[in-house]
Design a protein around this motif. Structure first.
Motif: not given
Ligand code: ADP
Ligand code: ASP
Ligand code: MG
Length: 404
Positions: A204, A209, A212-213
């Motif tokens: 991520a 994508k 979300q990180l």
């Protein structure tokens, strides 16, 4: 009877037809006796369109007003989804992030969740409702509307699943799960049955994508196991969870391509203690995330270096403004921006116990005539910056070398 949190991304609610389809899936889960909380994104394209409208007015709009604007995207979807459930005779109620008890700090457009008090969610579930919550948004303790950064509905879902101690957290999207690479770039990419939090974090962070990180950071911290799966079929997805021993036998789990980075080069920075500290403090104070940093060896009589670093493309204008403001005081000559780059990364926990991975990666790129502009590594990731037009071919080459 389980408590299930389901999140539907932009494409999955991209039209009224799709919203009706989502309502059908939710109704089926509820029909089996489960309690369901649904988090929805804005309909696909809406957030980008709203950002475009704001930029038409001025290049760097006020960030509080941006949040006011962007939060409307998700608000449209929650109401339509609740209506679609009503049409199926399923009791449902929509809530904004604030109504669902999502409290954040005050960093507009990139707010962090501070706590969730889902009293109202519990009460509405107890009354037999499906509860539909707007993703991507929250509220400060002072009552200001905030948003959680692009892709932030993933975070809303994971955080809500954690706060509700949900039995199941399902992230519904437009692909069947997490793949060895973006299936839109690498047609031969394979769906993974499971992946560790750490690998998902690195993928991520490297631009995959699909999650979300920050949502993955949250899941790891609060041990929220979740499944990424498709809203368009019933195929099993990818389970994201704590690392198991069998995961280590794979050296490289995936390859990511990030087209969303820009490179800034500060030319002729005085080679003195404190220069880098002042530069990066000013950048951090503006809530701009820096990814890679490279400093060249000192050159010239006065001792000066060049410092290059990468940031998210949408932050470029803001970063240029900050740097132009401190250039004279710190004494660098100018800040050159390059948007024409891509970051390509390979990720795998098995890298910890295998040597020669970097050499193999660089050799494969060299054989294809692809020049590397920057390199960074972590224990389980190697990233390189290449010219934007080489990003896709570099991704495919590395997938072939390490994963096929
Ligand atoms: P949503 O709107 O549901 O949040 P996103 O567009 O944010 O969906 O994320 C899904 C997209 O992520 C996919 O369509 C795919 O192109 C992309 N993607 C990038 N890397 C990967 C990967 N490793 N596995 C699966 N999808 C990926
Ligand atoms: N609508 C927001 C975005 O496009 C949040 C999300 O989709 O997760 O970034
Ligand atoms: Mg997303």
């Amino acid at each position: 009877m389980a408590l299930i949190v389901q999140k539907y991304g932009g494409t999955s609610v991209g039209s009224t037809e799709r919203i009706k389809h989502v309502a059908g899936r939710v109704a089926a889960y509820r029909g089996k006796g489960h309690r369901v909380v649904v988090i929805v994104s804005a309909m696909s394209g809406v957030t980008d369109r709203l950002i475009g409208l704001a930029r038409d007015i001025m290049p760097l709009p006020n960030e509080r007003e941006m949040d006011m604007l962007l939060a409307t995207g998700e608000q449209t979807t929650i109401a339509l989804t609740a209506m679609a459930l009503h049409a199926l005779k399923v009791p449902a109620i929509s809530l904004t992030g604030a109504q669902a008890g999502i409290t954040t700090d005050g960093v507009h457009t990139k707010a962090k969740i501070q706590n969730i008090t889902p009293k109202q969610v519990h009460r509405l579930l107890d009354d037999g409702n499906v509860v539909i919550v707007a993703g991507f948004q929250g509220q400060t303790p002072e009552g200001q509307i905030t948003t959680l950064g692009r892709g932030g509905s993933d975070l809303s879902a994971i955080a809500m699943a954690g706060a509700l101690k949900a039995d199941l957290c399902q992230i519904y999207t437009d692909v069947d799960g997490v793949y060895t690479s973006d299936p839109r770039v690498v047609p031969s990419a394979r769906k993974l049955g499971e992946i560790s939090y750490d690998e998902m974090l690195e993928l991520a962070g490297a631009g995959a994508k699909v999650m979300q990180l920050r949502s993955v950071e949250f899941a790891k911290k609060f041990k929220v196991v979740f499944e990424v799966r498709s809203s368009l079929n019933d195929n099993p997805g990818t389970i994201v969870k704590e690392e198991t021993q069998s995961m280590e036998s794979v050296v490289i789990r995936g390859v990511s391509l990030d087209r969303n980075q820009a490179k800034i080069t500060l030319v002729h920075v005085p080679d003195q203690p404190g220069a880098a500290a002042r530069i990066f403090k000013a950048i951090a104070d503006s809530a701009i995330n820096v990814d890679m940093i490279v400093q060249t060896a000192s050159h010239g009589a006065g001792g000066a270096t060049d410092i290059s670093f990468t940031i998210d493309k949408p932050d470029l204008l803001k970063a240029k403004k900050v740097l132009d403001g401190i250039g004279n005081a710190i004494g660098f000559k100018h800040a050159a921006a390059d948007e024409n780059i891509s970051k390509v990364s390979i990720v795998g926990v098995g890298m910890r116990s295998h040597s020669g991975v970097a050499a193999k990666m660089f050799e494969a790129l060299a054989d294809a005539g692809i020049n590397i502009e920057m390199i960074s590594t972590s224990e389980i990731k190697i990233s390189v910056v290449v010219k934007a037009d080489k990003g896709e071919s570099a991704t495919r080459i590395l997938h072939r070398v390490f994963l096929e």
